[in-house]
Design a protein around this motif. Structure first.
Motif, mmCIF file in Angstrom:
data_model
loop_
_atom_site.group_PDB
_atom_site.id
_atom_site.type_symbol
_atom_site.label_atom_id
_atom_site.label_comp_id
_atom_site.label_asym_id
_atom_site.label_seq_id
_atom_site.Cartn_x
_atom_site.Cartn_y
_atom_site.Cartn_z
ATOM 1 N N LEU A 35 -16.317 6.506 -17.819
ATOM 2 C CA LEU A 35 -17.639 7.124 -17.748
ATOM 3 C C LEU A 35 -17.703 8.208 -16.677
ATOM 4 N N ALA A 36 -16.936 8.032 -15.613
ATOM 5 C CA ALA A 36 -16.931 9.010 -14.524
ATOM 6 C C ALA A 36 -15.714 8.751 -13.640
ATOM 7 N N GLY A 37 -15.276 9.788 -12.913
ATOM 8 C CA GLY A 37 -14.171 9.644 -11.973
ATOM 9 C C GLY A 37 -12.811 9.744 -12.632
ATOM 10 N N GLN A 38 -11.771 9.359 -11.887
ATOM 11 C CA GLN A 38 -10.404 9.394 -12.397
ATOM 12 C C GLN A 38 -9.722 8.049 -12.173
ATOM 13 N N ARG A 39 -9.006 7.601 -13.191
ATOM 14 C CA ARG A 39 -8.299 6.315 -13.188
ATOM 15 C C ARG A 39 -6.811 6.581 -13.331
ATOM 16 N N LEU A 40 -5.995 6.030 -12.418
ATOM 17 C CA LEU A 40 -4.547 6.185 -12.451
ATOM 18 C C LEU A 40 -3.892 4.835 -12.685
ATOM 19 N N VAL A 41 -2.899 4.810 -13.579
ATOM 20 C CA VAL A 41 -2.190 3.556 -13.857
ATOM 21 C C VAL A 41 -0.763 3.866 -14.295
ATOM 22 N N LEU A 42 0.167 3.015 -13.903
ATOM 23 C CA LEU A 42 1.547 3.078 -14.367
ATOM 24 C C LEU A 42 1.706 2.060 -15.487
ATOM 25 N N ALA A 43 2.141 2.507 -16.670
ATOM 26 C CA ALA A 43 2.313 1.631 -17.828
ATOM 27 C C ALA A 43 3.800 1.419 -18.099
ATOM 28 N N LEU A 58 0.402 -1.292 -13.805
ATOM 29 C CA LEU A 58 0.268 -1.328 -12.355
ATOM 30 C C LEU A 58 -0.795 -0.298 -11.979
ATOM 31 N N TYR A 59 -1.924 -0.780 -11.479
ATOM 32 C CA TYR A 59 -3.054 0.114 -11.189
ATOM 33 C C TYR A 59 -2.854 0.851 -9.865
ATOM 34 N N LEU A 60 -3.269 2.115 -9.870
ATOM 35 C CA LEU A 60 -3.119 2.974 -8.692
ATOM 36 C C LEU A 60 -4.461 3.450 -8.156
ATOM 37 N N SER A 61 -5.558 2.969 -8.739
ATOM 38 C CA SER A 61 -6.896 3.358 -8.284
ATOM 39 C C SER A 61 -7.846 2.188 -8.495
ATOM 40 N N GLU A 78 0.834 -1.202 0.000
ATOM 41 C CA GLU A 78 0.000 0.000 0.000
ATOM 42 C C GLU A 78 0.869 1.251 0.000
ATOM 43 N N ARG A 79 2.025 1.175 0.682
ATOM 44 C CA ARG A 79 2.951 2.315 0.717
ATOM 45 C C ARG A 79 3.471 2.627 -0.676
ATOM 46 N N ASP A 80 3.799 1.575 -1.450
ATOM 47 C CA ASP A 80 4.270 1.779 -2.826
ATOM 48 C C ASP A 80 3.221 2.520 -3.652
ATOM 49 N N ILE A 81 1.971 2.097 -3.520
ATOM 50 C CA ILE A 81 0.903 2.703 -4.314
ATOM 51 C C ILE A 81 0.664 4.147 -3.882
ATOM 52 N N THR A 82 0.705 4.391 -2.574
ATOM 53 C CA THR A 82 0.554 5.764 -2.076
ATOM 54 C C THR A 82 1.681 6.650 -2.593
ATOM 55 N N ASP A 83 2.911 6.129 -2.591
ATOM 56 C CA ASP A 83 4.051 6.902 -3.098
ATOM 57 C C ASP A 83 3.862 7.260 -4.569
ATOM 58 N N GLU A 129 -10.707 -5.921 -13.919
ATOM 59 C CA GLU A 129 -11.123 -4.744 -13.164
ATOM 60 C C GLU A 129 -9.918 -4.175 -12.415
ATOM 61 N N PRO A 130 -9.591 -2.903 -12.642
ATOM 62 C CA PRO A 130 -8.463 -2.297 -11.939
ATOM 63 C C PRO A 130 -8.684 -2.249 -10.424
ATOM 64 N N VAL A 131 -7.657 -2.643 -9.710
ATOM 65 C CA VAL A 131 -7.610 -2.552 -8.252
ATOM 66 C C VAL A 131 -6.253 -1.958 -7.891
ATOM 67 N N ALA A 132 -6.217 -0.974 -7.007
ATOM 68 C CA ALA A 132 -4.949 -0.356 -6.625
ATOM 69 C C ALA A 132 -3.972 -1.418 -6.127
ATOM 70 N N GLY A 133 -2.797 -1.484 -6.762
ATOM 71 C CA GLY A 133 -1.793 -2.482 -6.419
ATOM 72 C C GLY A 133 -1.811 -3.697 -7.320
ATOM 73 N N ARG A 134 -2.827 -3.836 -8.152
ATOM 74 C CA ARG A 134 -2.917 -4.975 -9.080
ATOM 75 C C ARG A 134 -1.987 -4.745 -10.271
ATOM 76 N N THR A 135 -1.217 -5.782 -10.618
ATOM 77 C CA THR A 135 -0.298 -5.714 -11.750
ATOM 78 C C THR A 135 -0.771 -6.664 -12.839
ATOM 79 N N VAL A 136 -0.785 -6.195 -14.078
ATOM 80 C CA VAL A 136 -1.130 -7.022 -15.235
ATOM 81 C C VAL A 136 0.066 -7.019 -16.170
ATOM 82 N N ILE A 137 0.569 -8.207 -16.523
ATOM 83 C CA ILE A 137 1.677 -8.299 -17.470
ATOM 84 C C ILE A 137 1.310 -9.314 -18.549
ATOM 85 N N PHE A 138 1.797 -9.061 -19.770
ATOM 86 C CA PHE A 138 1.424 -9.917 -20.893
ATOM 87 C C PHE A 138 2.423 -9.763 -22.027
#
Length: 265
Positions: A214-222, A155-158, A33-38, A191-200
């Motif tokens: 559709l609404a809100g804000q989505r953050l991701v590290l690519a 790497l999802y952040l939200s 959680e600290r990594d994602i907050t950072d 479905e994005p979850v903060a801290g979830r990593t997808v690799i392919f």
């Protein structure tokens, strides 16, 4: 979670040490959680220079470039230093961990081949894309866009439904036409979850797209990796190099401004 797919690029030739099959892998718990907050804090610092107007905002901490519908800005030429040495160290540790995850998952020696960047998607309905690069929801395969991309990841952040709606990652059957004919359904919906990593693997075996927000804000590290060492992108996120670079650029601009002012006198 992992789904195997038939490789549609010659990974055994491209990646000499490739020992695994092509796949789509979802990892939970690889980061704290600290990594994602950072990472969220770093994104907030960098993107504070641009009020969100909707659509995608892209922050590249490696070069300091910030891009949105209104154009490109270089944060490292501004009057204040945006990121601290601690920010660079935290970011560097995270992306090196991502590199190790990709290498161990696919049994391949990989190299950074492009700047990693954080993308903020804003789902406000008043926004309209200004160019094709703003339309992030089209189906694509990363290797089709850049031939030396061999492995990709996010790497999802939200959190889906908590921070935003829409914005899920959709994987389609291998070799799905990029025109995406009506009636072609995704094989997996992530479905994005903060801290979830997808690799392919990046080839045509993994066509994918992101739903329009559709609404809100989505953050991701690519991030993207290659097996071709000649395509390696040098990562020097120790803070010192960026700080020196930032100061040099500012000094250069100040000299240019003084020279221009003198010429006008």
């Amino acid at each position: 979670m992992s789904w195997s797919v038939p490789c549609m690029a010659p990974y055994n030739t491209l990646c000499a040490s490739f020992t695994q099959e092509c796949s789509r892998v979802v990892l939970d718990g690889a980061f704290s959680e600290r990594d994602i907050t950072d990472l969220r804090d770093i994104a907030a610092k960098g993107m504070s220079a641009r009020e969100s107007m909707g659509g995608p905002t892209i922050l590249d901490i490696n070069t300091g470039f910030l891009r949105d519908t209104n154009g490109v800005q270089n944060l490292f030429t501004e009057s204040n230093e945006v990121f601290s040495s601690s920010d660079f160290e935290k970011y560097g540790n995270i992306i090196r961990h991502l590199k190790n995850l990709v290498s161990s998952t696919f049994g391949a020696e990989v190299y950074f081949t492009a700047p990693t960047f954080i993308t903020r998607l804003d789902g406000r309905s008043s926004w309209n894309p200004q160019e094709i690069h703003d339309e992030y929801w089209h189906i694509h395969a990363d290797m089709n866009n850049t031939a030396h991309y061999h492995f990709s990841g996010l790497l999802y952040l939200s959190n889906y439904e908590e921070d935003f709606t829409g914005g899920r990652l959709l994987f389609y059957p291998p070799a799905t036409p990029l025109s995406l004919s009506p009636g072609v359904e995704p094989e997996q919906i992530i479905e994005p979850v903060a801290g979830r990593t997808v690799i392919f693997s990046s080839g045509p075996e993994n066509p994918h797209r992101v739903e329009r927000l559709l609404a809100g804000q989505r953050l991701v590290l690519a991030f993207w990796f290659t097996c071709d060492q000649s395509r390696e992108f040098q990562i020097f996120l120790d803070g010192k190099a960026h700080t020196v670079f930032s100061k040099k650029i500012k000094q250069q601009l100040e000299r240019q401004n003084r020279k221009q002012q003198s010429a006008e006198l």
